[in-house]
Design an enzyme around this catalytic site. Structure first.
Site, PDB file in Angstrom:
ATOM      1  N   HIS A   1      16.920 -21.347 -13.389  1.00  0.00           N
ATOM      2  CA  HIS A   1      16.283 -22.654 -13.587  1.00  0.00           C
ATOM      3  C   HIS A   1      16.904 -23.355 -14.810  1.00  0.00           C
ATOM      4  CE1 HIS A   1      12.570 -25.316 -13.902  1.00  0.00           C
ATOM      5  NE2 HIS A   1      12.980 -25.340 -15.161  1.00  0.00           N
ATOM      6  N   GLU A   2      16.977 -22.630 -15.923  1.00  0.00           N
ATOM      7  CA  GLU A   2      17.529 -23.251 -17.144  1.00  0.00           C
ATOM      8  C   GLU A   2      19.015 -23.573 -16.975  1.00  0.00           C
ATOM      9  OE1 GLU A   2      15.386 -24.340 -19.016  1.00  0.00           O
ATOM     10  OE2 GLU A   2      13.676 -23.064 -18.566  1.00  0.00           O
TER      11      GLU A   2
ATOM     12  N   HIS B   1      19.355 -26.723 -15.079  1.00  0.00           N
ATOM     13  CA  HIS B   1      19.043 -27.945 -15.841  1.00  0.00           C
ATOM     14  C   HIS B   1      20.314 -28.605 -16.388  1.00  0.00           C
ATOM     15  CE1 HIS B   1      14.846 -28.636 -15.697  1.00  0.00           C
ATOM     16  NE2 HIS B   1      14.463 -27.563 -16.365  1.00  0.00           N
TER      17      HIS B   1
ATOM     18  N   GLU C   1      12.914 -30.875 -12.698  1.00  0.00           N
ATOM     19  CA  GLU C   1      12.322 -29.533 -12.644  1.00  0.00           C
ATOM     20  C   GLU C   1      12.408 -28.942 -11.234  1.00  0.00           C
ATOM     21  OE1 GLU C   1      11.563 -27.841 -15.200  1.00  0.00           O
ATOM     22  OE2 GLU C   1      11.774 -29.487 -16.637  1.00  0.00           O
TER      23      GLU C   1
ATOM     24  N   ASP D   1      14.173 -25.533 -10.142  1.00  0.00           N
ATOM     25  CA  ASP D   1      13.499 -24.426  -9.452  1.00  0.00           C
ATOM     26  C   ASP D   1      14.283 -24.000  -8.207  1.00  0.00           C
ATOM     27  OD1 ASP D   1      11.395 -24.097 -11.213  1.00  0.00           O
ATOM     28  OD2 ASP D   1      10.036 -25.435 -10.122  1.00  0.00           O
TER      29      ASP D   1
END
Ligand SMILES: [Zn+2]
Length: 461
Positions: free
Chosen positions: A297-298, A301, A358, A362
């Site tokens: 997830h990070e 980003h 977000e 995900d």
């Protein structure tokens, strides 16, 4: 009551001049570099030089970044023909409101009755030791953090987490190579950004020094004020000095993680490297479905609708070809539409544009975590079923377990407007319904609630 109305009037004016949450997700819109003289011209009712002097900020600033110029203009208009009593009431309210959680019980309870119960539907105030612990973490988190990691974070956990990060990075690298919608030129830039991305795990190499901060047993509220002042000075002190790349924006006990686009770094505090996210003794499927997907997830980003606008060095700079950017946008529109359709409360929908970054993270995070996990199992003995679940099923359960929450409708309602994350249930059901691997693991058939038609599924990274 008259004062309350005054405060409400000023707040309403300021809110009207503020960007919406969606508008403020545009990093170009909030990056307005201005010379101090230009700021004084934009908002002449404020004596900026005096303001900076009183705040202890050096006058030799060449420029400031005004994230919302319209807001500053509104502040200026309010102060242009000031109603001094109104401004005083406004400032008094903010002082009391910000200090309310640290004052005597009658004020704490009154504050909770509104902020907790009315706004969020919470019935009972958190126990005092938990509130104080939270507050300690917020104010002197790197002092608390030193004690925390001694008991809650082992070098083995750090090694294992680092290994997962490396596997996730390798999976994303592979993924970028095989994308059918991205040109070779943009891929090369993306790979450069990925390969230079910095990873921080557990706690900072160098602890923050709190020398000079006075904490004593006389007044809790004064301790909080001292800590805020100390932190303010610490930030002002950074002006004009080289950037400290070793700094952390979260404290070690925090159960969260972040990607910082300006530093091109992913950061995982020790607090999130705990069950249910991560357990060094648990099976890989669960760990990759939980912590692995958080790491993914990070990483993602850095390549979501916001992060992709920053380059490998953290500068706001476009490195995409026009065509690739358009294809990316088209793909993200599917995600926006999908989440716009989710309804956590009757008549209340998720804002697909607010939550886009977000949701991309995900979906991308889970996708690459799945691939990294599969790859990590090569050459290892197949674990087989545990508690009746196959490894593939356990991977997805790992993600679902991370998002078990208890939330009041009042809180959900508020967060639908303010939180860039989707409600927990849709952070699970949303991305999973896009993943063929999930359909296979649970043998999802047409007619199932989790079934999304192939043509409506999203896939980006
Ligand atoms: Zn995120």
């Amino acid at each position: 009551a008259a004062h309350a109305k005054t405060v409400m009037d000023i707040e309403t004016k300021l809110a009207g001049a503020s960007m919406t949450r969606v508008e403020s997700r545009d990093p170009y819109a909030t990056y307005n570099k201005m010379a101090l003289a230009a700021l004084s011209k934009t908002a002449p009712s404020l004596n900026w030089n005096q303001y900076l002097t009183k705040a202890g900020i050096p006058q030799n600033l060449d420029s400031v970044i005004v994230s919302q110029p319209k807001f500053i203009k509104q502040v200026n208009d309010i102060l242009a023909k000031p109603d001094v009593e109104a401004v005083k009431a406004y400032l008094r309210w903010h002082l009391v409101h910000s200090m309310a959680p640290y004052l005597s019980s009658n004020i704490v309870n009154e504050n909770f009755a509104f902020s907790g119960t009315v706004l969020n539907g919470v019935k009972a105030l958190e126990q005092r030791w938990k509130r104080v612990l939270d507050n300690t973490n917020n104010n002197i988190g790197e002092a608390l953090g030193q004690e925390y990691v001694k008991v809650a974070f082992t070098p083995e956990a750090k090694d294992k987490a680092l290994e997962m990060v490396n596997n996730l990075k390798a999976a994303l690298k592979e993924k970028i190579n095989t994308l059918d919608w991205m040109s070779a030129g943009t891929k090369e830039q993306a790979q450069h950004k990925l390969s230079t991305m910095v990873t921080k795990i557990g706690y900072p190499d160098k602890w923050r020094d709190y020398k000079g901060l006075n904490i004593d047993r006389n007044s809790y509220a004064k301790n909080v004020m001292n800590a805020s002042e100390f932190e303010f000075k610490r930030m002002v002190n950074k002006l004009g000095k080289p950037i400290d790349r070793s700094e952390w924006l979260m404290t070690p006990p925090t159960v969260n993680a972040y990607y910082n686009p300006a530093m091109n770094e992913i950061v995982f505090p020790a607090g999130i490297l705990q069950p249910p996210f991560f357990n060094a003794d648990a099976d890989d499927a669960v760990n990759y479905g939980g912590m692995g997907a958080v790491i993914g997830h990070e990483l993602t980003h850095g390549f979501d609708d916001q992060g992709r606008q920053f380059d490998a060095d953290g500068n706001l700079k476009d490195w995409w070809t026009k065509e690739d950017a358009e294809k990316f946008k088209k793909k993200t529109e599917v995600v926006v539409k999908q989440f716009n359709g989710y309804q956590p409360l009757p008549g209340e929908y998720v804002n697909g544009s607010l939550t886009l970054g977000e949701n991309i993270a995900d979906l991308g995070g889970l996708t690459i975590a799945y691939e990294a996990w599969k790859k990590s199992q090569e050459g290892k003995k197949e674990v087989g079923k545990i508690d009746g679940f196959t490894p593939e099923q356990r991977f997805f359960l790992g993600w679902a377990q991370v998002w078990r929450v208890n939330e009041r409708p009042e809180s959900t309602k508020q967060r639908l407007i303010t939180d860039p994350h989707s409600p927990a249930m849709f952070r699970v059901n949303g991305p999973l319904s896009n993943m063929p691997e999930f359909y296979k693991a649970y043998n999802i058939q047409p007619g199932s609630k989790m079934m999304v038609a192939d043509s409506l599924r999203a896939s980006i990274w």
